[in-house]
Design a protein around this motif. Sequence first.
Motif, short mmCIF file in Angstrom:
data_model
loop_
_atom_site.label_atom_id
_atom_site.label_comp_id
_atom_site.label_asym_id
_atom_site.label_seq_id
_atom_site.Cartn_x
_atom_site.Cartn_y
_atom_site.Cartn_z
N GLY A 5 0.79 -1.22 0.00
CA GLY A 5 0.00 0.00 0.00
C GLY A 5 0.82 1.27 0.00
O GLY A 5 0.35 2.32 0.45
N VAL A 6 2.04 1.23 -0.54
CA VAL A 6 2.90 2.42 -0.61
C VAL A 6 2.53 3.22 -1.86
O VAL A 6 2.29 2.65 -2.93
N ALA A 7 2.47 4.53 -1.75
CA ALA A 7 2.12 5.39 -2.88
C ALA A 7 3.11 5.19 -4.02
O ALA A 7 4.31 4.92 -3.80
N ALA A 8 2.62 5.32 -5.26
CA ALA A 8 3.43 4.99 -6.44
C ALA A 8 4.72 5.81 -6.51
O ALA A 8 5.80 5.28 -6.81
N ALA A 9 4.64 7.11 -6.24
CA ALA A 9 5.83 7.96 -6.32
C ALA A 9 6.86 7.56 -5.27
O ALA A 9 8.06 7.50 -5.53
N VAL A 10 6.38 7.26 -4.06
CA VAL A 10 7.28 6.83 -2.98
C VAL A 10 7.88 5.47 -3.30
O VAL A 10 9.08 5.23 -3.08
N ALA A 11 7.06 4.58 -3.84
CA ALA A 11 7.55 3.25 -4.21
C ALA A 11 8.64 3.35 -5.27
O ALA A 11 9.65 2.64 -5.21
N GLY A 12 8.45 4.23 -6.25
CA GLY A 12 9.48 4.43 -7.27
C GLY A 12 10.78 4.91 -6.66
O GLY A 12 11.87 4.49 -7.07
N LEU A 13 10.69 5.78 -5.67
CA LEU A 13 11.89 6.27 -4.99
C LEU A 13 12.57 5.16 -4.21
O LEU A 13 13.81 5.04 -4.19
N ILE A 14 11.79 4.30 -3.56
CA ILE A 14 12.34 3.19 -2.80
C ILE A 14 13.10 2.23 -3.71
O ILE A 14 14.17 1.72 -3.36
N VAL A 15 12.56 1.97 -4.87
CA VAL A 15 13.22 1.10 -5.83
C VAL A 15 14.54 1.71 -6.30
O VAL A 15 15.54 1.02 -6.51
N PHE A 16 14.56 3.04 -6.41
CA PHE A 16 15.73 3.73 -6.96
C PHE A 16 16.86 3.90 -5.96
O PHE A 16 18.03 3.70 -6.29
N VAL A 17 16.56 4.26 -4.71
CA VAL A 17 17.59 4.66 -3.75
C VAL A 17 18.65 3.59 -3.51
O VAL A 17 19.85 3.89 -3.58
N PRO A 18 18.31 2.33 -3.22
CA PRO A 18 19.36 1.34 -3.00
C PRO A 18 20.25 1.13 -4.22
O PRO A 18 21.46 0.90 -4.08
N LYS A 19 19.68 1.21 -5.40
CA LYS A 19 20.49 1.04 -6.59
C LYS A 19 21.33 2.28 -6.88
O LYS A 19 22.41 2.18 -7.47
N ALA A 20 20.85 3.43 -6.46
CA ALA A 20 21.67 4.63 -6.58
C ALA A 20 22.94 4.49 -5.74
O ALA A 20 24.00 4.99 -6.11
N TRP A 21 22.82 3.80 -4.62
CA TRP A 21 23.99 3.50 -3.79
C TRP A 21 25.00 2.68 -4.58
O TRP A 21 26.21 2.89 -4.48
#
Length: 431
Positions: free
Chosen positions: A38-54
């Motif tokens: 139930g995470v909002a789409a924009a927040v979910a997209g950020l979550i997917v991105f941040v670890p890989k940005a690392w």
Amino acid sequence: MPLPARVRRGYALGSIATGTFGTVPGLLLLPYLTDSLGVAAAVAGLIVFVPKAWDVVLNPIAGRISDRSRSPLGRRRPFLLRAGIALAITFALIFAGPSAPPALAATWVVVAFLACATAYAFFQVPFNAMPAEITPDAGERTRMMTWRVAVIAVAILLSGATAPLIVSSLGYAAMGVYVGMLLLVGTVGAYVTTRGVTEDPTDAAEGTLREQLRFALAVADFRRLLIAFVAQALGVGALLAGVAYVARYLLGDPATASVLFAAFVGPGLLVSPLWGRWAAGAGKRAAYLTATVVLVAGTLLLWTATGDATWPAYVAAAVAGIGYAGTQLCPLAMLPDVAAEATRASGANRVGVFTGLWTAGETLGLALGPGLYGLVLSIGGYEASTSEGTVQSPAALTAIAVGFTVVPAVLVALSLVPLRRYSLDERTTRA
């Protein structure tokens, strides 16, 4: 001297891990966050991105560390085993956390995905560096990559087709364990079968990491190849992120996600050897350009997935998959050519730095792809919900289609600009 068949084929087993890890998070992590937690789409997209940005930061560091390794088991091989085991465990943990409240569940995913991305960096970078060091023959590297891309196709097909089915029947936690086992098979298999290989003994270059990165990026052909590959990874990442949404809301059946995915990846099993022969005859750059054009055409044809019939979408996915196979094989064969040529010209080994930058770019593209798709959904007004009966607005349905077809096609097409200026291919194929 040709490599033993055991090494050529055994090395390719590592692609079970790279193909699986490059596929499943992009395919299922965003829907897991939006439709299960139930995470909002924009927040979910950020979550997917941040670890890989690392990983974008970490990959060149991992490459530099492996360049300087002096293990008696080989410069790169020990990383395959140690990082591979950690990769399998941490991947399973991503989907084994709490399901509520959404903030706690999202935090668990971020932390576990960060750990997983770190382990993957220390596997993938040394793994990609090995072909430039274990054979000086550019043709032999192409043959290695033909096996590797075939295994990638199997891994993508197997993981991409079966993981959603396991989610449907047993849940996300069981899927995480299953995929973790696939990752373990690939990493340990590559480690065991490449024992005894003879590596290029050239010492690692002296100087700081910043100096090594600057040197690598100053190599024009590497820079052109990297930009093209990142653009394509971004497009493919967006396409993969859209499969589950297209199946559920445009084709009307979540189960069609597996069929659509299989139609995209399956042709690679048949055409990878053909792309390898084309690259050996016409040149790797020419083959790569052709494959890119086919991928663009197939991606645009995927607009048929917005209709009522499913078979046109499957045909379009197959066309795109034929191009995708070539866009995997050719750059993977060209990268070690560039890195080995730089080692020969400078007299210092920076192969890990080159592959670290390469995997950083690939990781960035594949991470930004789902994030970009999530942004498109957000602009279209997509409603995140855990309910099976959620009805999306016409604007949201259009966003699902555009993010799946037009956006990837444009990004892949842009990669043709730097790729046309790549020049090393002609020299290496005549050597």
